[in-house]
Design a protein around this motif. Structure first.
Motif, mmCIF file in Angstrom:
data_model
loop_
_atom_site.group_PDB
_atom_site.id
_atom_site.type_symbol
_atom_site.label_atom_id
_atom_site.label_comp_id
_atom_site.label_asym_id
_atom_site.label_seq_id
_atom_site.Cartn_x
_atom_site.Cartn_y
_atom_site.Cartn_z
ATOM 1 N N LEU A 1 43.871 103.011 26.109
ATOM 2 C CA LEU A 1 44.911 102.806 25.093
ATOM 3 C C LEU A 1 44.803 101.386 24.564
ATOM 4 C CD1 LEU A 1 47.553 103.736 23.664
ATOM 5 C CD2 LEU A 1 48.792 102.889 25.675
ATOM 6 N N TYR A 2 44.647 101.257 23.240
ATOM 7 C CA TYR A 2 44.528 99.916 22.654
ATOM 8 C C TYR A 2 45.924 99.310 22.522
ATOM 9 C CZ TYR A 2 42.640 96.120 19.859
ATOM 10 O OH TYR A 2 42.256 94.873 19.416
ATOM 11 N N PRO A 3 46.141 98.118 23.090
ATOM 12 C CA PRO A 3 47.484 97.530 23.090
ATOM 13 C C PRO A 3 47.915 97.068 21.699
ATOM 14 C CG PRO A 3 45.888 95.966 23.966
ATOM 15 C CD PRO A 3 45.138 97.259 23.753
ATOM 16 N N PHE A 4 49.212 96.918 21.530
ATOM 17 C CA PHE A 4 49.745 96.436 20.260
ATOM 18 C C PHE A 4 49.309 94.979 20.058
ATOM 19 C CE2 PHE A 4 53.381 94.516 17.866
ATOM 20 C CZ PHE A 4 53.072 95.115 16.646
ATOM 21 N N PRO A 5 48.622 94.664 18.939
ATOM 22 C CA PRO A 5 48.078 93.310 18.762
ATOM 23 C C PRO A 5 49.028 92.319 18.099
ATOM 24 C CG PRO A 5 47.287 94.729 17.011
ATOM 25 C CD PRO A 5 48.185 95.586 17.868
ATOM 26 N N GLY A 6 50.251 92.740 17.795
ATOM 27 C CA GLY A 6 51.193 91.861 17.099
ATOM 28 C C GLY A 6 51.108 92.049 15.589
ATOM 29 N N ILE A 7 52.025 91.390 14.902
ATOM 30 C CA ILE A 7 52.097 91.516 13.443
ATOM 31 C C ILE A 7 52.032 90.130 12.824
ATOM 32 C CG2 ILE A 7 53.668 92.056 11.529
ATOM 33 C CD1 ILE A 7 54.658 94.408 13.036
ATOM 34 N N ASP A 8 51.210 89.986 11.792
ATOM 35 C CA ASP A 8 51.273 88.764 10.987
ATOM 36 C C ASP A 8 51.513 89.164 9.529
ATOM 37 O OD1 ASP A 8 48.832 89.515 9.872
ATOM 38 O OD2 ASP A 8 47.671 88.277 11.243
ATOM 39 N N ALA A 9 51.743 88.179 8.705
ATOM 40 C CA ALA A 9 52.136 88.456 7.320
ATOM 41 C C ALA A 9 51.030 89.133 6.520
ATOM 42 C CB ALA A 9 52.555 87.165 6.635
ATOM 43 N N SER A 10 49.786 89.006 6.995
ATOM 44 C CA SER A 10 48.672 89.617 6.262
ATOM 45 C C SER A 10 48.691 91.138 6.382
ATOM 46 C CB SER A 10 47.340 89.091 6.795
ATOM 47 O OG SER A 10 47.127 89.554 8.112
ATOM 48 N N GLY A 11 49.348 91.640 7.430
ATOM 49 C CA GLY A 11 49.381 93.083 7.649
ATOM 50 C C GLY A 11 48.106 93.623 8.263
ATOM 51 N N ILE A 12 47.171 92.738 8.618
ATOM 52 C CA ILE A 12 45.893 93.173 9.193
ATOM 53 C C ILE A 12 46.069 93.473 10.685
ATOM 54 C CG2 ILE A 12 43.528 92.449 9.749
ATOM 55 C CD1 ILE A 12 43.637 90.721 7.179
ATOM 56 N N TYR A 13 45.573 94.640 11.118
ATOM 57 C CA TYR A 13 45.637 95.039 12.516
ATOM 58 C C TYR A 13 44.496 94.348 13.250
ATOM 59 C CZ TYR A 13 46.548 98.329 16.383
ATOM 60 O OH TYR A 13 46.870 98.903 17.591
ATOM 61 N N LYS A 14 44.837 93.489 14.201
ATOM 62 C CA LYS A 14 43.808 92.678 14.864
ATOM 63 C C LYS A 14 43.054 93.498 15.912
ATOM 64 C CE LYS A 14 47.162 89.680 15.220
ATOM 65 N NZ LYS A 14 48.020 88.557 15.617
ATOM 66 N N LYS A 15 41.740 93.497 15.807
ATOM 67 C CA LYS A 15 40.902 94.306 16.695
ATOM 68 C C LYS A 15 39.939 93.422 17.472
ATOM 69 C CE LYS A 15 39.282 96.755 13.237
ATOM 70 N NZ LYS A 15 38.592 97.781 12.452
ATOM 71 N N ASN A 16 39.692 93.804 18.742
ATOM 72 C CA ASN A 16 38.629 93.148 19.507
ATOM 73 C C ASN A 16 37.567 94.187 19.870
ATOM 74 O OD1 ASN A 16 39.478 94.589 21.801
ATOM 75 N ND2 ASN A 16 40.859 92.963 22.448
ATOM 76 N N GLY A 17 36.669 93.811 20.741
ATOM 77 C CA GLY A 17 35.527 94.676 21.050
ATOM 78 C C GLY A 17 35.888 95.989 21.707
ATOM 79 N N ASP A 18 37.090 96.096 22.270
ATOM 80 C CA ASP A 18 37.508 97.330 22.936
ATOM 81 C C ASP A 18 38.061 98.367 21.967
ATOM 82 O OD1 ASP A 18 36.770 96.823 25.478
ATOM 83 O OD2 ASP A 18 38.735 96.218 26.210
ATOM 84 N N PHE A 19 38.318 97.973 20.730
ATOM 85 C CA PHE A 19 39.046 98.850 19.812
ATOM 86 C C PHE A 19 38.376 100.217 19.670
ATOM 87 C CE2 PHE A 19 39.949 100.536 15.567
ATOM 88 C CZ PHE A 19 41.327 100.590 15.613
ATOM 89 N N GLU A 20 37.065 100.239 19.439
ATOM 90 C CA GLU A 20 36.396 101.515 19.178
ATOM 91 C C GLU A 20 36.231 102.368 20.433
ATOM 92 O OE1 GLU A 20 32.846 100.457 16.876
ATOM 93 O OE2 GLU A 20 33.861 101.383 15.157
ATOM 94 N N LYS A 21 36.442 101.778 21.612
ATOM 95 C CA LYS A 21 36.378 102.553 22.853
ATOM 96 C C LYS A 21 37.666 103.348 23.086
ATOM 97 C CE LYS A 21 33.569 98.991 25.137
ATOM 98 N NZ LYS A 21 33.560 98.008 26.241
ATOM 99 N N CYS A 22 38.732 102.926 22.409
ATOM 100 C CA CYS A 22 40.060 103.481 22.686
ATOM 101 C C CYS A 22 40.342 104.714 21.829
ATOM 102 C CB CYS A 22 41.127 102.426 22.438
ATOM 103 S SG CYS A 22 40.972 100.997 23.537
#
Length: 305
Positions: free
Chosen positions: A190-211
């Motif tokens: 399960l990919y954890p919630f990465p937080g929210i910034d004003a850009s609206g971009i969902y922050k991803k790291n190397g684990d994202f595509e495994k989830c």
């Protein structure tokens, strides 16, 4: 999981594996164990994979005719791979009666290369083809290892077929989420919630595509927070510009245009952190209010970010 034919057959195959685990101590050294029974389970599982992948192919916009020239791997799984990166999705062995310890046997990517054909395809597919065409000669390929991996592939396809989402309410960490999704054998990442910034971009790291699943803020509550953050960012930027202008006004010697521009940029950067702290303190109550209003959900990772 909802009640549907594919899931019921999948659960039946799971029970077959658990029955085998009652008579075979399935640890890392036993994965090459083979038999007519296991070979038959491998065939039954892969036939299910063929059926569900074809149904998903048409649901997701596949246009080839449903005839002998439509292949479950190079056509159907290839389309699903292009949409969802299934070859990178990880399932973990989590059953307490499967005594597997080696990383490669616990963390599986069972759809890796599954959209290819022949010698380029996954090991369980090659084993399936060998056993199907010449069971007597290729019986050794009907092993626990290949059956377990094919079952993992079927599990993933069932999850995408169901396309379920789960409401978390105000809980952003997902610690109450059942990562088994109804399986008695596997669990998912399960990919954890990465937080929210004003850009609206969902922050991803190397684990994202495994989830297979990810946590996100619901669209309604996310948008209200994004607007507040956007307003605060504007206040921070304006405050940093004001501080930079004050500092520039103290410079007496004339500056070339390019030097002046660079100096302004550097001064804004210099003051931005301090201004962020000031604006955050000034608007702390509002920030807390909108953060507390956030609601979260677990949704399928379909490369929407």
């Amino acid at each position: 999981m909802g009640n549907n034919l594919y899931w019921n057959v999948y659960k039946s195959l799971e029970r077959e594996l658990l029955s085998l685990a009652e008579v075979i101590h399935i640890d890392d050294s036993q994965l090459d164990v083979y038999s007519m029974k296991i070979a038959d389970l491998l065939i039954r599982t892969t036939v299910e994979i063929e059926s569900i992948s074809k149904e998903l192919y048409f649901r997701e916009g596949g246009t080839k005719p449903d005839d002998k020239d439509l292949y479950f791997d190079t056509d159907c799984l290839a389309l699903l791979e292009s949409k969802w990166s299934l070859s990178k999705k990880v399932v973990m062995i989590s059953s307490p009666i499967l005594y597997l310890e080696e990383t490669d046997n616990v963390y599986l990517t069972p759809l890796h290369k599954a959209y290819k054909r022949g010698t380029s395809s996954s090991d369980w597919q090659k084993a399936y083809q060998a056993v199907k065409h010449n069971r007597a000669k290729s019986l050794k390929k009907g092993s626990l290892k290949h059956f377990i991996r094919s079952l993992g592939a079927l599990f993933i396809l069932n999850i995408y077929y169901q396309n379920q989402s789960f409401n978390l309410g105000s809980n952003s960490n997902g610690n109450l989420f059942d990562a088994s999704i109804g399986s008695s054998i596997f669990s998912i990442k399960l990919y954890p919630f990465p937080g929210i910034d004003a850009s609206g971009i969902y922050k991803k790291n190397g684990d994202f595509e495994k989830c297979i699943y990810l946590i996100q803020a619901t669209n309604e509550t996310k948008e209200s927070v994004r607007k507040v953050l956007e307003d605060l960012n504007e206040k921070i930027f304006n405050k940093a510009i004001s501080e930079a202008q004050n500092e520039l006004s103290q410079i007496t010697e004339p500056l070339k245009a390019d030097v002046l521009q660079e100096k302004i940029i550097n001064l804004i950067k210099k003051h931005k952190d301090a201004c962020t702290i000031v604006v955050a303190k000034e608007n702390g109550a509002m920030l807390a209010k909108v953060s507390n209003a956030l609601r979260f959900e677990v949704v399928l990772n379909i490369n929407q970010y």
